[in-house]
Design a protein around this motif. Structure first.
Motif, short mmCIF file in Angstrom:
data_model
loop_
_atom_site.label_atom_id
_atom_site.label_comp_id
_atom_site.label_asym_id
_atom_site.label_seq_id
_atom_site.Cartn_x
_atom_site.Cartn_y
_atom_site.Cartn_z
N MET A 1 38.94 40.60 42.54
CA MET A 1 38.72 39.85 43.50
C MET A 1 39.49 39.59 44.51
O MET A 1 39.08 39.47 45.71
CB MET A 1 38.27 38.46 42.53
N MET A 2 40.81 39.37 44.06
CA MET A 2 41.63 39.12 45.16
C MET A 2 41.91 40.25 46.05
O MET A 2 42.19 40.55 47.38
CB MET A 2 43.13 38.48 44.82
N LEU A 3 42.06 41.37 45.34
CA LEU A 3 42.20 42.92 46.12
C LEU A 3 41.00 43.20 46.94
O LEU A 3 41.17 43.79 48.14
CB LEU A 3 42.42 44.01 44.92
N ALA A 4 39.87 42.84 46.73
CA ALA A 4 38.68 43.15 47.43
C ALA A 4 38.47 41.92 48.58
O ALA A 4 37.42 42.10 49.36
CB ALA A 4 37.35 43.31 46.67
N ASP A 5 39.29 40.87 48.47
CA ASP A 5 39.02 40.01 49.26
C ASP A 5 37.68 39.16 49.25
O ASP A 5 36.83 38.80 50.29
CB ASP A 5 39.45 40.01 50.65
N GLU A 6 37.22 39.05 47.78
CA GLU A 6 35.72 38.40 47.73
C GLU A 6 35.94 37.26 47.22
O GLU A 6 36.66 36.90 46.30
CB GLU A 6 35.29 39.39 46.62
N PRO A 7 35.34 35.99 47.57
CA PRO A 7 35.29 34.68 47.04
C PRO A 7 34.71 34.50 45.72
O PRO A 7 34.93 33.70 45.00
CB PRO A 7 34.54 33.89 47.97
N THR A 12 32.90 41.80 42.25
CA THR A 12 33.79 42.69 42.02
C THR A 12 33.65 43.32 40.63
O THR A 12 34.30 44.19 40.36
CB THR A 12 35.15 42.13 42.27
#
Length: 53
Positions: A1-7, A12
């Protein structure tokens, strides 16, 4: 989630499940027919009974 910059983590996840741990797209988990078990060379056996105290 953090690597894909998804909230949202659901965006993800490779195989997202609903809140009941069901995959609505695949219909899983579901009952397996005897024909399907036979096709896959599987059997569904009950565990041996244990002695009760």
């Amino acid at each position: 989630m953090m690597l894909a910059d998804e909230p949202n983590i659901r965006k993800t996840t490779a195989f997202p499940l609903n809140q009941n741990a069901q995959d609505l797209l695949m219909g899983a988990p579901s009952e397996v027919t005897e024909d399907r078990l036979k096709e896959l060379h599987l059997s569904n056996r009950k565990p041996p009974r244990t002695k009760e105290h």
